[in-house]
Write a protein that holds these residues in place. Sequence first.
Motif, PDB file in Angstrom:
ATOM      1  N   VAL A 171       0.840  -1.203   0.000  1.00 53.52           N
ATOM      2  CA  VAL A 171       0.000   0.000   0.000  1.00 53.52           C
ATOM      3  C   VAL A 171       0.873   1.250   0.000  1.00 53.52           C
ATOM      4  O   VAL A 171       0.616   2.196  -0.749  1.00 53.52           O
ATOM      5  N   ILE A 172       1.924   1.260   0.805  1.00 53.06           N
ATOM      6  CA  ILE A 172       2.816   2.418   0.870  1.00 53.06           C
ATOM      7  C   ILE A 172       3.490   2.641  -0.484  1.00 53.06           C
ATOM      8  O   ILE A 172       3.580   3.774  -0.963  1.00 53.06           O
ATOM      9  N   GLU A 173       3.938   1.571  -1.122  1.00 53.48           N
ATOM     10  CA  GLU A 173       4.555   1.686  -2.443  1.00 53.48           C
ATOM     11  C   GLU A 173       3.546   2.223  -3.468  1.00 53.48           C
ATOM     12  O   GLU A 173       3.892   3.058  -4.304  1.00 53.48           O
ATOM     13  N   PHE A 174       2.308   1.741  -3.388  1.00 53.80           N
ATOM     14  CA  PHE A 174       1.263   2.201  -4.298  1.00 53.80           C
ATOM     15  C   PHE A 174       1.040   3.699  -4.128  1.00 53.80           C
ATOM     16  O   PHE A 174       0.942   4.441  -5.101  1.00 53.80           O
ATOM     17  N   LEU A 175       0.970   4.148  -2.876  1.00 54.41           N
ATOM     18  CA  LEU A 175       0.737   5.569  -2.607  1.00 54.41           C
ATOM     19  C   LEU A 175       1.954   6.425  -2.930  1.00 54.41           C
ATOM     20  O   LEU A 175       1.829   7.627  -3.113  1.00 54.41           O
ATOM     21  N   THR A 176       3.117   5.826  -3.018  1.00 50.75           N
ATOM     22  CA  THR A 176       4.302   6.557  -3.448  1.00 50.75           C
ATOM     23  C   THR A 176       4.186   6.890  -4.933  1.00 50.75           C
ATOM     24  O   THR A 176       4.578   7.972  -5.367  1.00 50.75           O
ATOM     25  N   ASP A 177       3.612   5.964  -5.702  1.00 52.19           N
ATOM     26  CA  ASP A 177       3.456   6.158  -7.145  1.00 52.19           C
ATOM     27  C   ASP A 177       2.191   6.936  -7.503  1.00 52.19           C
ATOM     28  O   ASP A 177       2.127   7.563  -8.548  1.00 52.19           O
ATOM     29  N   SER A 237     -10.266   2.920  -0.777  1.00 54.53           N
ATOM     30  CA  SER A 237     -10.159   1.577  -0.209  1.00 54.53           C
ATOM     31  C   SER A 237     -10.451   0.514  -1.266  1.00 54.53           C
ATOM     32  O   SER A 237      -9.862  -0.567  -1.251  1.00 54.53           O
ATOM     33  N   LYS A 238     -11.318   0.847  -2.235  1.00 57.16           N
ATOM     34  CA  LYS A 238     -11.626  -0.076  -3.328  1.00 57.16           C
ATOM     35  C   LYS A 238     -10.377  -0.358  -4.161  1.00 57.16           C
ATOM     36  O   LYS A 238     -10.145  -1.501  -4.563  1.00 57.16           O
ATOM     37  N   ASP A 239      -9.565   0.671  -4.395  1.00 54.29           N
ATOM     38  CA  ASP A 239      -8.321   0.498  -5.153  1.00 54.29           C
ATOM     39  C   ASP A 239      -7.373  -0.467  -4.445  1.00 54.29           C
ATOM     40  O   ASP A 239      -6.741  -1.310  -5.083  1.00 54.29           O
ATOM     41  N   ILE A 240      -7.283  -0.341  -3.125  1.00 58.87           N
ATOM     42  CA  ILE A 240      -6.390  -1.200  -2.347  1.00 58.87           C
ATOM     43  C   ILE A 240      -6.909  -2.631  -2.333  1.00 58.87           C
ATOM     44  O   ILE A 240      -6.132  -3.580  -2.436  1.00 58.87           O
ATOM     45  N   ALA A 241      -8.215  -2.797  -2.228  1.00 52.41           N
ATOM     46  CA  ALA A 241      -8.800  -4.140  -2.252  1.00 52.41           C
ATOM     47  C   ALA A 241      -8.474  -4.838  -3.568  1.00 52.41           C
ATOM     48  O   ALA A 241      -8.081  -6.007  -3.586  1.00 52.41           O
ATOM     49  N   GLU A 269      -8.838  11.542   3.927  1.00 50.70           N
ATOM     50  CA  GLU A 269      -9.474  12.827   3.610  1.00 50.70           C
ATOM     51  C   GLU A 269     -10.866  12.544   3.071  1.00 50.70           C
ATOM     52  O   GLU A 269     -11.036  11.650   2.254  1.00 50.70           O
ATOM     53  N   GLY A 270     -11.835  13.333   3.506  1.00 50.66           N
ATOM     54  CA  GLY A 270     -13.199  13.147   3.041  1.00 50.66           C
ATOM     55  C   GLY A 270     -13.960  12.205   3.959  1.00 50.66           C
ATOM     56  O   GLY A 270     -13.443  11.700   4.940  1.00 50.66           O
ATOM     57  N   ALA A 271     -15.218  11.988   3.604  1.00 52.54           N
ATOM     58  CA  ALA A 271     -16.072  11.152   4.442  1.00 52.54           C
ATOM     59  C   ALA A 271     -16.765  10.077   3.612  1.00 52.54           C
ATOM     60  O   ALA A 271     -17.064  10.279   2.435  1.00 52.54           O
ATOM     61  N   ASN A 272     -16.964   8.958   4.240  1.00 45.87           N
ATOM     62  CA  ASN A 272     -17.711   7.830   3.680  1.00 45.87           C
ATOM     63  C   ASN A 272     -17.278   7.465   2.262  1.00 45.87           C
ATOM     64  O   ASN A 272     -16.138   7.109   2.039  1.00 45.87           O
ATOM     65  N   ARG A 273     -18.167   7.548   1.300  1.00 50.18           N
ATOM     66  CA  ARG A 273     -17.867   7.109  -0.066  1.00 50.18           C
ATOM     67  C   ARG A 273     -16.820   7.963  -0.768  1.00 50.18           C
ATOM     68  O   ARG A 273     -16.180   7.516  -1.706  1.00 50.18           O
ATOM     69  N   ASN A 274     -16.662   9.182  -0.327  1.00 43.81           N
ATOM     70  CA  ASN A 274     -15.703  10.087  -0.968  1.00 43.81           C
ATOM     71  C   ASN A 274     -14.334  10.070  -0.294  1.00 43.81           C
ATOM     72  O   ASN A 274     -13.478  10.881  -0.622  1.00 43.81           O
ATOM     73  N   ARG A 275     -14.126   9.169   0.672  1.00 40.81           N
ATOM     74  CA  ARG A 275     -12.864   9.139   1.413  1.00 40.81           C
ATOM     75  C   ARG A 275     -11.718   8.671   0.518  1.00 40.81           C
ATOM     76  O   ARG A 275     -11.827   7.701  -0.202  1.00 40.81           O
ATOM     77  N   THR A 276     -10.626   9.414   0.590  1.00 41.53           N
ATOM     78  CA  THR A 276      -9.406   9.034  -0.108  1.00 41.53           C
ATOM     79  C   THR A 276      -8.269   8.990   0.908  1.00 41.53           C
ATOM     80  O   THR A 276      -8.363   9.565   1.993  1.00 41.53           O
ATOM     81  N   TYR A 277      -7.211   8.327   0.528  1.00 38.44           N
ATOM     82  CA  TYR A 277      -6.057   8.166   1.410  1.00 38.44           C
ATOM     83  C   TYR A 277      -4.806   8.634   0.674  1.00 38.44           C
ATOM     84  O   TYR A 277      -4.687   8.458  -0.531  1.00 38.44           O
ATOM     85  N   ARG A 278      -3.888   9.241   1.430  1.00 38.71           N
ATOM     86  CA  ARG A 278      -2.623   9.680   0.868  1.00 38.71           C
ATOM     87  C   ARG A 278      -1.556   9.532   1.931  1.00 38.71           C
ATOM     88  O   ARG A 278      -1.854   9.423   3.128  1.00 38.71           O
ATOM     89  N   LEU A 279      -0.306   9.548   1.495  1.00 32.63           N
ATOM     90  CA  LEU A 279       0.792   9.474   2.442  1.00 32.63           C
ATOM     91  C   LEU A 279       0.856  10.771   3.253  1.00 32.63           C
ATOM     92  O   LEU A 279       0.587  11.849   2.730  1.00 32.63           O
ATOM     93  N   ARG A 280       1.198  10.641   4.514  1.00 30.48           N
ATOM     94  CA  ARG A 280       1.351  11.819   5.378  1.00 30.48           C
ATOM     95  C   ARG A 280       2.600  12.562   4.945  1.00 30.48           C
ATOM     96  O   ARG A 280       3.630  11.965   4.681  1.00 30.48           O
ATOM     97  N   GLU A 281       2.490  13.875   4.855  1.00 24.17           N
ATOM     98  CA  GLU A 281       3.644  14.694   4.495  1.00 24.17           C
ATOM     99  C   GLU A 281       4.587  14.769   5.671  1.00 24.17           C
ATOM    100  O   GLU A 281       4.162  14.882   6.808  1.00 24.17           O
TER     101      GLU A 281
END
Length: 73
Positions: free
Chosen positions: A18-24, A30-34, A60-72
């Motif tokens: 997951v960390i490598e994916f978010l680096t790129d 969560s659907k992308d990670i699944a 970031e965001g709520a429920n269906r619109n939630r996205t994830y990113r690496l912490r700066e």
Amino acid sequence: MIKTDDKKKIIELQKETVIEFLTDHVTCKSKDIAELLGIKLTRSRDILNELIADDIIVAEGANRNRTYRLREK
């Protein structure tokens, strides 16, 4: 039967993936990670929540619109 040590190794490998994916990619859902890991959506959310707790990623965001990113840093 999978041993406890094997489960821990699998979980760590999934987190690293997951960390490598978010680096790129800037963000993901969560659907992308699944799909990436070939696991169920609920398990992908568990992994993402563990990474949030470890202070590695940010949600970031709520429920269906939630996205994830690496912490700066």
